[in-house]
Scaffold this motif. Structure first.
Motif: not given
Length: 210
Positions: A13-14, A44-46, A51-53
């Motif tokens: 992500r930016a 897939a990006e979201y 997952t990270v959150s």
């Protein structure tokens, strides 16, 4: 803080979306796929963001617990966990809309010279706190010191590279970095124009009107 920065870089992500920058791609899934196939890549990006959150909420914010309220109301734990995940998702979206993309050399320098030494230092502080049975306050103060050191290193690197921006609010002046070169253009000198009115000649009475 180190985990959040590394998580943003892992999700691409930016400001770390260097491998798949939408504004710079001329090939790949952004131009070859459309419709459902394109949306699957975006989803897939979201999903990676969720997952990270979720991991950040579980490790650093207590996961589904909230001061013992979830012991009496089991359904409340799902709502609390969703709120914490939504908070980190808000940070992801906020960073994307705020920070510009960085260059590859600055990304490598930031990762190897700033994040890696600070993460090792953070691990050492946590290991000493666990081995010596120190309170969590000592580990928290050590983490704050790590963050202060990181900000100091970034600020000093900005002065060294000539990329630091300052603004003197008292005078209203802006001190640009030394790496910024401003182009000055001079106004061209226009020729003087005669402002006197031009006398019109009287029409010839001998002219024949057709």
């Amino acid at each position: 803080m180190i985990y959040l920065i590394a998580g943003v870089a892992e999700v691409n992500r930016a400001p770390f979306d260097l491998p798949e920058a939408e504004q710079e791609l001329t090939a790949g899934y952004l131009t070859e796929y459309s419709g459902l196939r394109w949306s699957l890549y975006q989803m897939a990006e979201y999903i990676n963001m969720i997952t990270v959150s979720s991991i950040a909420s579980t490790l650093f914010l207590g996961g589904w617990s909230f001061f013992g309220l979830t012991d009496h109301i089991p359904v409340l734990s799902i709502v609390i966990f969703a709120i914490k995940v939504a908070f980190f998702l808000f940070l992801f979206i906020w960073l994307r809309a705020t920070l510009p993309r960085i260059r590859y050399d600055r990304l490598m320098r930031f990762g190897w010279q700033a994040l890696l030494p600070l993460s090792v230092l953070n691990i050492l502080i946590t290991a000493f706190a666990v081995a010596l049975h120190w309170s969590w306050v000592v580990s928290g103060v050590g983490g704050l010191l790590v963050i202060v050191i990181m900000l100091f290193v970034i600020r000093r690197q900005g002065f060294t590279d000539g990329t630091h921006f300052e603004e003197k609010s008292s005078r209203g002046e802006q001190v640009l970095p030394t790496s910024v070169r401003l182009a000055h253009y001079e106004n061209p000198t226009l020729p003087a124009v005669n402002s006197e009115p031009v006398a019109q000649e009287a029409p010839d009475s001998t002219a024949v009107r057709v």
